[in-house]
Design a protein around this motif. Structure first.
Motif, mmCIF file in Angstrom:
data_model
loop_
_atom_site.group_PDB
_atom_site.id
_atom_site.type_symbol
_atom_site.label_atom_id
_atom_site.label_comp_id
_atom_site.label_asym_id
_atom_site.label_seq_id
_atom_site.Cartn_x
_atom_site.Cartn_y
_atom_site.Cartn_z
ATOM 1 N N LYS A 94 -33.046 40.612 -3.348
ATOM 2 C CA LYS A 94 -32.582 41.951 -3.707
ATOM 3 C C LYS A 94 -31.367 41.930 -4.627
ATOM 4 O O LYS A 94 -31.034 42.942 -5.236
ATOM 5 N N LEU A 131 -39.933 39.569 -5.682
ATOM 6 C CA LEU A 131 -39.319 40.735 -6.313
ATOM 7 C C LEU A 131 -40.249 41.242 -7.409
ATOM 8 O O LEU A 131 -40.568 40.513 -8.349
ATOM 9 N N VAL A 199 -39.113 44.387 -2.839
ATOM 10 C CA VAL A 199 -39.106 42.997 -2.387
ATOM 11 C C VAL A 199 -40.062 42.887 -1.209
ATOM 12 O O VAL A 199 -39.931 43.616 -0.226
#
Length: 320
Positions: A94, A131, A199
């Motif tokens: 993140k 991601l 994510v």
């Protein structure tokens, strides 16, 4: 044997002591610069090498499961971040600024599951977080976890020959025991306040031995293989990881089509079974009837009333 392999062999043979850069250079017959480059290669592959000024270097752990070079060949468009151990791959992913990145570790010290629960992440597992840019409609974001469950289960069947079922909404079960958990989290733009990326965290028990699980998990969790020695000859962790990533990437590209839902329903562990529903402060017994087109679970309680669950969780008693 290249410089990195030579250095790994030397460090592995001398785990009980530190060696200076000059000592390593002399033993390898190369320059200090070559030692440094080899050290960085090993660290990029996920090896944890301790470096202390005036003492030298020492190998703390050695991850031989995967190779950054092989993974990069299999996943050329992905930015890779490989670790032996990390607090949380989701937390790390993140923070990244790239459009597509994969954070991967063999151990997590602070793994997290749904509802802010801790996620037991011992050695012998694969813990990866992907991601993705948020290129899909926000209304479809709730489908991601279900799509990921299908992608991972299909990759496991393809690469390991093992069939996993899905317990709504985010757990994979192998032989009636939990083998994988999935956690999807959004990333908000600091300025826009809008969803800019997601994510997808995947925690898979690959070869953690049964006796290595915490006592509270021994009867409900399992691994695909019981110990590293049980991995088949020629088994490629890199190929398994790449298969999971590619299948999930394909699923997200067609998320709005909901084509994954057919496989999700076929692999359901709960449809047709009595389950205990946990929804906020409410808890009751019901029969799981169906998975609807939003990946919600449809249940029927003891009074014949049907409810559609978009959140919460269910538990089911399984014979093992």
């Amino acid at each position: 044997m290249n410089h990195a392999q030579t250095l790994l062999h030397i460090l592995s043979s001398n785990r009980d002591r530190h060696q200076s850069g000059q000592q390593l250079a002399d033993e390898m017959g190369v320059s200090r610069t070559a030692v440094w480059k080899a050290m960085e290669t090993l660290r990029n592959q996920g090896h944890v090498i301790e470096g202390i000024p005036n003492r030298g270097y020492r190998l703390l752990t050695s991850t031989l499961l995967y190779s950054k070079e092989r993974l990069q060949t299999l996943l050329p468009s992905w930015e890779l971040h490989l670790f032996d151990s990390i607090d949380s791959t989701n937390r790390y992913a993140k923070t990244l600024k790239s459009r597509k990145a994969l954070a991967l570790a063999c151990h997590q010290s602070e793994g997290r599951g749904r509802l802010s629960r801790s996620f037991y992440s011992p050695q012998g597992g694969l813990y990866l977080s992907l991601l993705f840019p948020a290129v899909f409609p926000l209304s479809d974001a709730s489908l991601i976890t279900s799509a990921a469950a299908v992608a991972v289960s299909e990759a496991i069947e393809e690469m390991c020959g093992k069939y996993c079922q899905i317990k709504w909404v985010n757990d994979l079960f192998y032989q009636n025991r939990k083998v994988c958990g999935i956690l999807t989290e959004g990333v908000l733009g600091v300025e826009s306040g809008r969803l800019t990326a997601v994510v997808v965290g995947i925690g898979l028990n690959l070869f953690t031995k049964r006796e290595a699980f915490e006592d509270s998990l021994k009867t409900i969790a399992t691994s695909l293989y019981d110990g590293e020695e049980s991995l088949p000859s020629g088994f490629s962790v890199d190929a398994l990881i790449a298969s999971m990533v590619k299948k999930l990437e394909d699923s997200l590209a067609t998320l709005s089509d909901r084509t994954f839902l057919s496989a999700y329903r076929d692999r359901s562990l709960v449809i047709g079974h009595e389950v205990r529903v946990h929804a906020g402060s409410e808890e009751y017994m019901a029969r799981a009837i169906a998975i609807d087109d939003e990946a919600h679970l449809v249940v029927e309680n003891e009074h014949g009333e049907r409810k559609v669950l978009s959140s919460g969780e269910v538990s089911i008693h399984l014979e093992v």
